[in-house]
Structure formats: structure tokens, C-alpha cells
Scaffold this active site. Structure first.
Site, PDB file in Angstrom:
ATOM      1  N   GLU A 195      -2.468  33.666  25.706  1.00  0.00           N
ATOM      2  CA  GLU A 195      -3.829  34.162  25.538  1.00  0.00           C
ATOM      3  C   GLU A 195      -4.143  35.182  26.628  1.00  0.00           C
ATOM      4  O   GLU A 195      -4.522  34.797  27.751  1.00  0.00           O
ATOM      5  CB  GLU A 195      -4.828  33.003  25.654  1.00  0.00           C
ATOM      6  CG  GLU A 195      -4.613  31.901  24.645  1.00  0.00           C
ATOM      7  CD  GLU A 195      -5.884  31.058  24.488  1.00  0.00           C
ATOM      8  OE1 GLU A 195      -6.415  31.052  23.372  1.00  0.00           O
ATOM      9  OE2 GLU A 195      -6.329  30.447  25.460  1.00  0.00           O
ATOM     10  N   GLU A 239      -9.795  29.609  31.268  1.00  0.00           N
ATOM     11  CA  GLU A 239     -11.125  29.299  31.827  1.00  0.00           C
ATOM     12  C   GLU A 239     -11.026  28.185  32.862  1.00  0.00           C
ATOM     13  O   GLU A 239     -11.789  28.144  33.830  1.00  0.00           O
ATOM     14  CB  GLU A 239     -12.084  28.935  30.682  1.00  0.00           C
ATOM     15  CG  GLU A 239     -12.497  30.183  29.921  1.00  0.00           C
ATOM     16  CD  GLU A 239     -12.810  29.976  28.451  1.00  0.00           C
ATOM     17  OE1 GLU A 239     -13.067  28.829  28.033  1.00  0.00           O
ATOM     18  OE2 GLU A 239     -12.789  30.976  27.707  1.00  0.00           O
ATOM     19  N   ASN A 277     -10.486  25.760  19.443  1.00  0.00           N
ATOM     20  CA  ASN A 277     -10.987  25.329  20.747  1.00  0.00           C
ATOM     21  C   ASN A 277     -12.499  25.562  20.765  1.00  0.00           C
ATOM     22  O   ASN A 277     -12.953  26.695  20.874  1.00  0.00           O
ATOM     23  CB  ASN A 277     -10.283  26.154  21.842  1.00  0.00           C
ATOM     24  CG  ASN A 277     -10.826  25.863  23.224  1.00  0.00           C
ATOM     25  OD1 ASN A 277     -11.591  24.924  23.433  1.00  0.00           O
ATOM     26  ND2 ASN A 277     -10.430  26.689  24.181  1.00  0.00           N
ATOM     27  N   HIS A 307      -5.872  26.141  30.226  1.00  0.00           N
ATOM     28  CA  HIS A 307      -6.626  27.250  29.619  1.00  0.00           C
ATOM     29  C   HIS A 307      -7.102  28.194  30.722  1.00  0.00           C
ATOM     30  O   HIS A 307      -7.436  27.755  31.824  1.00  0.00           O
ATOM     31  CB  HIS A 307      -7.822  26.708  28.830  1.00  0.00           C
ATOM     32  CG  HIS A 307      -8.483  27.763  27.997  1.00  0.00           C
ATOM     33  ND1 HIS A 307      -9.369  28.658  28.530  1.00  0.00           N
ATOM     34  CD2 HIS A 307      -8.351  28.088  26.687  1.00  0.00           C
ATOM     35  CE1 HIS A 307      -9.760  29.493  27.573  1.00  0.00           C
ATOM     36  NE2 HIS A 307      -9.161  29.162  26.437  1.00  0.00           N
ATOM     37  N   GLY A 358     -12.746  36.001  23.912  1.00  0.00           N
ATOM     38  CA  GLY A 358     -14.189  36.100  23.773  1.00  0.00           C
ATOM     39  C   GLY A 358     -14.724  37.516  23.901  1.00  0.00           C
ATOM     40  O   GLY A 358     -15.933  37.719  24.021  1.00  0.00           O
ATOM     41  N   LYS A 410     -14.603  24.685  22.979  1.00  0.00           N
ATOM     42  CA  LYS A 410     -15.129  24.879  24.345  1.00  0.00           C
ATOM     43  C   LYS A 410     -16.405  24.034  24.521  1.00  0.00           C
ATOM     44  O   LYS A 410     -16.521  22.975  23.931  1.00  0.00           O
ATOM     45  CB  LYS A 410     -15.352  26.371  24.630  1.00  0.00           C
ATOM     46  CG  LYS A 410     -14.103  27.195  24.293  1.00  0.00           C
ATOM     47  CD  LYS A 410     -14.139  28.609  24.805  1.00  0.00           C
ATOM     48  CE  LYS A 410     -12.841  29.312  24.405  1.00  0.00           C
ATOM     49  NZ  LYS A 410     -12.745  30.672  24.935  1.00  0.00           N
ATOM     50  N   SER A 452      -9.671  36.345  20.649  1.00  0.00           N
ATOM     51  CA  SER A 452     -10.404  37.058  19.590  1.00  0.00           C
ATOM     52  C   SER A 452      -9.672  37.078  18.247  1.00  0.00           C
ATOM     53  O   SER A 452      -9.695  38.081  17.542  1.00  0.00           O
ATOM     54  CB  SER A 452     -10.767  38.480  20.043  1.00  0.00           C
ATOM     55  OG  SER A 452     -11.638  38.430  21.175  1.00  0.00           O
TER      56      SER A 452
HETATM   57  P1  PGA Z   1     -11.707  33.384  21.463  1.00  0.00           P
HETATM   58  O1  PGA Z   1     -11.156  32.250  22.448  1.00  0.00           O
HETATM   59  O2  PGA Z   1     -11.043  33.181  20.122  1.00  0.00           O
HETATM   60  O3  PGA Z   1     -13.207  33.147  21.403  1.00  0.00           O
HETATM   61  O4  PGA Z   1     -11.357  34.698  22.064  1.00  0.00           O
HETATM   62  C1  PGA Z   1      -9.802  31.872  22.428  1.00  0.00           C
HETATM   63  C2  PGA Z   1      -9.532  30.808  23.454  1.00  0.00           C
HETATM   64  O5  PGA Z   1     -10.085  30.875  24.558  1.00  0.00           O
HETATM   65  O6  PGA Z   1      -8.751  29.864  23.208  1.00  0.00           O
END
Ligand code: PGA
Length: 253
Positions: free
Chosen positions: A170, A100, A9, A98, A176, A11, A216
């Protein structure tokens, strides 16, 4: 056997030129280094989808997906992109819900159920995301929250439709942050999700749904996470922006 999937992803990252370069690096490495039974999907920003799909060509080892789609089919919805538009460009996958989008764009369960329906109606494979914020984990309400997220987004489907869904667990506190769930935490939640699916759709369907871990995931923790019985791969954010790191994660699956 459940499909193993490693998805990147991106983003809202990369210029167009960086996206093209990353794609071409991944094509070279994936062809040479990765076993054929792991599905690889990249989720670039919307404006690059068509071009990167063309760059990957017809024999691509790598599928392309969108990070979101509208709940509407068409019309006066300025700035939105529909599932039908994605389908018409040959896009095969879409991330729905997601954290976010839930957090910054106020996306709620009923809206996400509509998006799931739109994606399925257009033959797209949804990756439906769920996961708890830190406060819920600390209050030990995370299992209930994640079950509710699964119910809201997916429990209106029948078993045949459910077999077309991929789930990504997640935990928001791991996204992140560099703080990954332990293998015990990941396996425990994946099993909670699978049992909840079984309670609604039956064991056979629940056993077929790939459940990816996200938060992560890195080259140095992917192998132990992917070795968990109910973890079927990963949804990778930050580490998917570096071709070498992403390929090492894929090789762990
Ligand atoms: P990350 O993001 O690997 O940077 O923690 C995962 C995601 O949001 O799908």
C-alpha cells in the site's frame, strides 16, 4: 494457484448500527453475485467483531478480521487486544503494520515481527502491510524501503510460516487520497516483493504468497489492477464502506 482475496479495512468508521447494516447488505450481495473462489474479509473496529461474526453465522461467505493486535499475550496492557483473544472469538485474520499504525502509533519493524509471531502462534492469518511515503517514491528509494519493511517483519520466519502470510503493498501516497498507483507501478512493486521473498524463502514459497494492492482501490480501477500478474486482490479502505462499491470491487478479482 494463489488465493484471490479482497479485504475491506473499515478503519475507525461506522456506528454499530451502520456496521450491522453494512454486514447484512454484503451477506446478501456476496451470496448472490460473487464467485466462490475469491476470499472476502471484512476488518471492522474491535468492539463489533464478535457481534458481526455471529451475524455472519457458520456458513458465511465472508470472513472477519481485526485491524491490529497486541504484541503481548496477556497482562497489564490497558486498552490492548491480544491475538489469543481474537482467536477465542473465532476471528481468523488480522492486519499487521498498516501504514497508519506505523505513522500514528510509531509501530516499527521489530515490534511488527513480534505481532506476526503472536498472530501465527494463535492460528490467525496476518495481512502484513508495507508501502512507501511520497518522499521515498520521489527520491526513488521506495524499493529499498519496502524490501526493508518485508525483511523486518517477515524474514525471521521459516518457509512454512511464510506460506501462512498475506502481504498488502500500500503506497502511503495512494491511501485515502484518490491517487491510485498505475498498473505498471503496482505490478513492478509486487514483483520486487515476490522476488525478495524468493531470495529468502525460495521460489515455491514466494509463488504461493498472495500480495494484495491497497491505496484508493475503487470499482472503476479494481479490474485493471487485479489483472496484473502479481496482484492477487486488494485491501480496500474507503470504498469498502459502501456495500455496492465493495461488491463491484470483489467481482473484479
Ligand atoms: P483507501 O485505504 O482504499 O481508503 O485508500 C486503503 C487502506 O488503507 O487499506
Amino acid at each position: 494457484m494463489r488465493q484471490k482475496i479482497v479485504a475491506g479495512n473499515w478503519k475507525m468508521n461506522t456506528s454499530f448500527q451502520e456496521a450491522q447494516a453494512l454486514t447484512s447488505e454484503l451477506m446478501g450481495m456476496a451470496g448472490d453475485e460473487v464467485r466462490g473462489d475469491v476470499k472476502i474479509i471484512i476488518f471492522p473496529p474491535f468492539p463489533y467483531l464478535y457481534s458481526l461474526k455471529a451475524q455472519l453465522g457458520t456458513n458465511a461467505r465472508i470472513e472477519v478480521g481485526a485491524q491490529n493486535c497486541s504484541e503481548h499475550a496477556a497482562g497489564a496492557y490497558t486498552g490492548e487486544v491480544s491475538a489469543g483473544m481474537l482467536k477465542s472469538m473465532g476471528i481468523q485474520n488480522v492486519i499487521i503494520g498498516h501504514s497508519e499504525r506505523r505513522q500514528y502509533f510509531s509501530e516499527t519493524g521489530p515490534l511488527l515481527a513480534q505481532k506476526i509471531d503472536g498472530a501465527l502462534a494463535n492460528g490467525l492469518k496476518p495481512i502484513y502491510c508495507c508501502g512507501e511515503p511520497l518522499e521515498e517514491r520521489e527520491a526513488a528509494t521506495h524499493e529499498e524501503l519496502v524490501k526493508t519493511q518485508i525483511e523486518e517483519g517477515l524474514f525471521h520466519l521459516n518457509a512454512e510460516a511464510m506460506k501462512k502470510i498475506v502481504i498488502a503493498y500500500e503506497p502511503v501516497w495512494a491511501i485515502g487520497t484518490g491517487k491510485t498507483a498505475t498498473t505498471d507501478q503496482a505490478q513492478e512493486m509486487h514483483l520486487v516483493i515476490r522476488k525478495h521473498l524468493a531470495s529468502k524463502f525460495g521460489n515455491e514459497t514466494a509463488a504461493l504468497v498472495p500480495i494484495l494492492y491497497g491505496g484508493s482501490v475503487k470499482a472503476d480501477n479494481a479490474r485493471e489492477l487485479f489483472a496484473c500478474a502479481d496482484v492477487d486482490g486488494g485491501l480496500v479502505g474507503g470504498a469498502s464502506l459502501k456495500s455496492r462499491d465493495f461488491i463491484e470491487i470483489i467481482k473484479s478479482a
